[in-house]
Design an enzyme around this catalytic site. Sequence first.
Site, PDB file in Angstrom:
ATOM      1  N   ASP A  72      -9.551  -0.942  -2.588  1.00 38.93           N
ATOM      2  CA  ASP A  72     -10.134  -0.503  -3.859  1.00 38.93           C
ATOM      3  C   ASP A  72     -10.650  -1.663  -4.702  1.00 38.93           C
ATOM      4  OD1 ASP A  72      -9.831   2.195  -3.720  1.00 38.93           O
ATOM      5  OD2 ASP A  72      -7.853   2.225  -4.649  1.00 38.93           O
TER       6      ASP A  72
HETATM    7  C1  BGC Z   1      -4.311   2.653  -3.431  1.00 39.97           C
HETATM    8  C2  BGC Z   1      -5.000   2.835  -2.108  1.00 39.97           C
HETATM    9  C3  BGC Z   1      -5.787   1.602  -1.778  1.00 39.97           C
HETATM   10  C4  BGC Z   1      -4.914   0.371  -1.837  1.00 39.97           C
HETATM   11  C5  BGC Z   1      -5.667  -0.905  -1.581  1.00 39.97           C
HETATM   12  C6  BGC Z   1      -3.512   1.384  -3.422  1.00 39.97           C
HETATM   13  O1  BGC Z   1      -2.997   1.165  -4.680  1.00 39.97           O
HETATM   14  O2  BGC Z   1      -3.471   3.756  -3.645  1.00 39.97           O
HETATM   15  O3  BGC Z   1      -5.850   3.948  -2.161  1.00 39.97           O
HETATM   16  O4  BGC Z   1      -6.298   1.779  -0.494  1.00 39.97           O
HETATM   17  O5  BGC Z   1      -4.320   0.283  -3.103  1.00 39.97           O
HETATM   18  O6  BGC Z   1      -6.548  -1.233  -2.597  1.00 39.97           O
END
Ligand code: BGC
Length: 813
Positions: free
Chosen positions: A486
């Site tokens: 993200d």
């Molecule tokens: C989120 C995931 C994401 C991951 C890496 C997590 O906090 O829930 O959806 O893939 O972070 O960024």
Amino acid sequence: MTNKKYGHFDDEHREYVITDPQTPWPWINYLGNEDFFSLISNTAGGYSFYKDAKFRRLTRYRYNGVPMDNGGRYFYIKDGDTVWSPGWKPCKTPLDFYECRHGMNYTRITGRKDGVEASILFFVPLKTWGEVQKLTLKNESKDVKSIKLFSFEEWCLWNAATDMENFQRNFSTGEVEIEGSVIYHKTEYRERRNHYAFYGVNVPVQGFDTDRETFIGLYNEFACPDAVMEGRPRNSHAHGWSPIASHYIEVTLQPGEAKDFIFLLGYVENEQEEKFAAHQVINKDKAKAMLARFDTTEKVDAAFAELNAYWDSLLNIYNVETGNDKLDRMVNIWNQYQCMVTFCMSRSASFFESGIGRGMGFRDSNQDLVGFVHQIPERARQRIIDIASTQFPDGGCYHQYQPLTKRGNNDIGGGFNDDPCWLIFGTVAYIKETGDFTILDEMVPFDNQPGSEVTLFEHLRVSFDHVINNLGPHRLPLIGRADWNDCLNLNCFSWDPNESFQTTENKSEGSKAESVMIAGLFVVTGKDYVALCRRTGRDEEADRAQKHVNAMEEAVKQHGWDGEWYLRAYDFFGNKIGSDECEEGKIFIESQGWCTMAGIGLEEGLVGKALDSVKERLECEHGIVLNNPAFTTYHVEMGEISSYPEGYKENAGIFCHNNPWVIIGETVAGRGEDAWEHYKKILPSYVEEDRQTLHKVEPYVNCQMVAGKDAFRPGEGKNSWLTGTAAWMWYTVSEFILGIKPDYDGILIDPCLPKTAKEYTVRRRFRGAEYEIHVQNPDGASKGVKSVTLDGKALDGALVPFVPGKHVVEVIM
Ligand code: BGC
């Protein structure tokens, strides 16, 4: 840093036993696994909610408070001039004995002081919208004891977000009713709400309080409420301000005598026509019925036995005996338990997630269900339908949805281009576990719009096509807002600190930003999709899809390989990310994980090379970091990832979620030793043994992130419990290390082991049948099954067919 131990495992009871209340961080547990949930720390802090931690919050909690972990279900015991709490907090009076046992959806906290023992069992009975607190008081002294007991809960005014901000309203709205030993919280009940909460006890009380300031004192604190210190309840009736619920009970105990008190915190919904018993008086029938279900020790003990039996049955589905306690307890107990919790909570409510932020994630929930589907497949089935219902006709989807309404969350929207692939991942896991192909025929809407229904299979097809309809200049998938990471925001270009990286405008117009990670993910899930098409007689579709999968593999080999490892991405302008050419962030874990799992370039040696590069550049003492070197400056073209300090979160933290991808990659390459070494590093039971102080957070579950090698304090854990790590650790160990893989027509046996693993047994329930699988590895092979017999008959290959009944399977490596 010297290590201290704060507790230990008790495998026989499936508990973690905390023996010192001053853990390096609150160590919590979850009560409830259906509709009603509570978070409870080792000192009884935490809160309860019904279904949605934001919209139906029953009790109030203060995050990040001073002191830490303030607010919870508290008991105060006044014995002469001494006031103490069995869980140490909030009084913090030194105890003669303290113990907290976190078990499967229950917690038992015991404190002892001056010859009195108070032990409280907290749990949410099955099919119950409430938390039972069974308090046992015991006089272990030689004298008669006269004790004053106070209970305490603080109501939240339902919406946990506005409860913390809208005080011009909140301070006037609070309303309660008191009847007998039950305190009812009915704020806003007269208007649109048809729900209330209550807190009762199964004995007559000698007093109560419902107004917080009257009970505690305005400038006083939880540790020493005025009413408790004086040993005199005020019988206050809350009107606005902050309503609470506190019972006052006078207890006399003969030497050796013990008494039980059963408290119940409950939640009720009434029909519109049946809301009131009289003008402004709530209809209490349902509350009374619930109280009656738990008004004796016998009834509570029976409900508790039922909960334990339920967990017996869940944990009997997959059970391993390897002789290594640290492995067995994680596989048989804690990893599976954490999978249940992440399935229920997604990323909403923990001591790191406030319960007011996110709903259910599209990608998160699909991954979570892979760790859970063997436990209760019917619930996983419903989850898949709910998730797919938030998809758009072009295969894109809402990134999140709200659990109460099951509607897509408009605040965050869509455009995360990995999301569609995960629906294939989740659905395939479900069908392999259950053999239930009928799910593919379920009619499922787009964006929850009635009339838009198509089959679930069609949803999978548009998911697959969403990737190939959104390819970039190198024929690799366009990344959109972001892929799994993200925080790699390639189309964001944000200079405004008031913008969220996730929701800021996605400048994808004209963008060349492509993701090699999605490419790998697409090859893995695309192959799954092809196999599913073949298995269901859709050969033409399988042929079509296979061509795209092949093309993607080619694209990765041509444009996604950097020489020693897979590239991570191309940015908006088409520049490489995760290349040796880069100054920072030369190599990233995600594409190494997915492209090795996909086996892209296996014959040409790419997989082995990439895995070696991971060991050389990303691995450290505590696990595998996300990228290296860490970013030391903000790169506007990469976004949030470069905003974090080095070694934390997505900037070179050990993001545990993605370590299993590499571990599975190692098993694809047949490197059992490396797979095991990587796995062990982030396995909580190994951390528990010698790193409790450094690790800080709960040593019985995985956390999302452990500080990486570039961090100030490598090895420090954060964000425990709600992480995709749970499902991935489970998937990795159960299917790829121990090698018991559910498949459409049976169980495929394909272990990948370290040399030291010579023998083990897995008991696996599968679609109602029971398989006892003995694996022998006399020569210490890493991979490759020599022979498999089913009930004494040799099988051709390693697929054990599904046959109802009980079976013994012998496997020789
Ligand atoms: C989120 C995931 C994401 C991951 C890496 C997590 O906090 O829930 O959806 O893939 O972070 O960024």
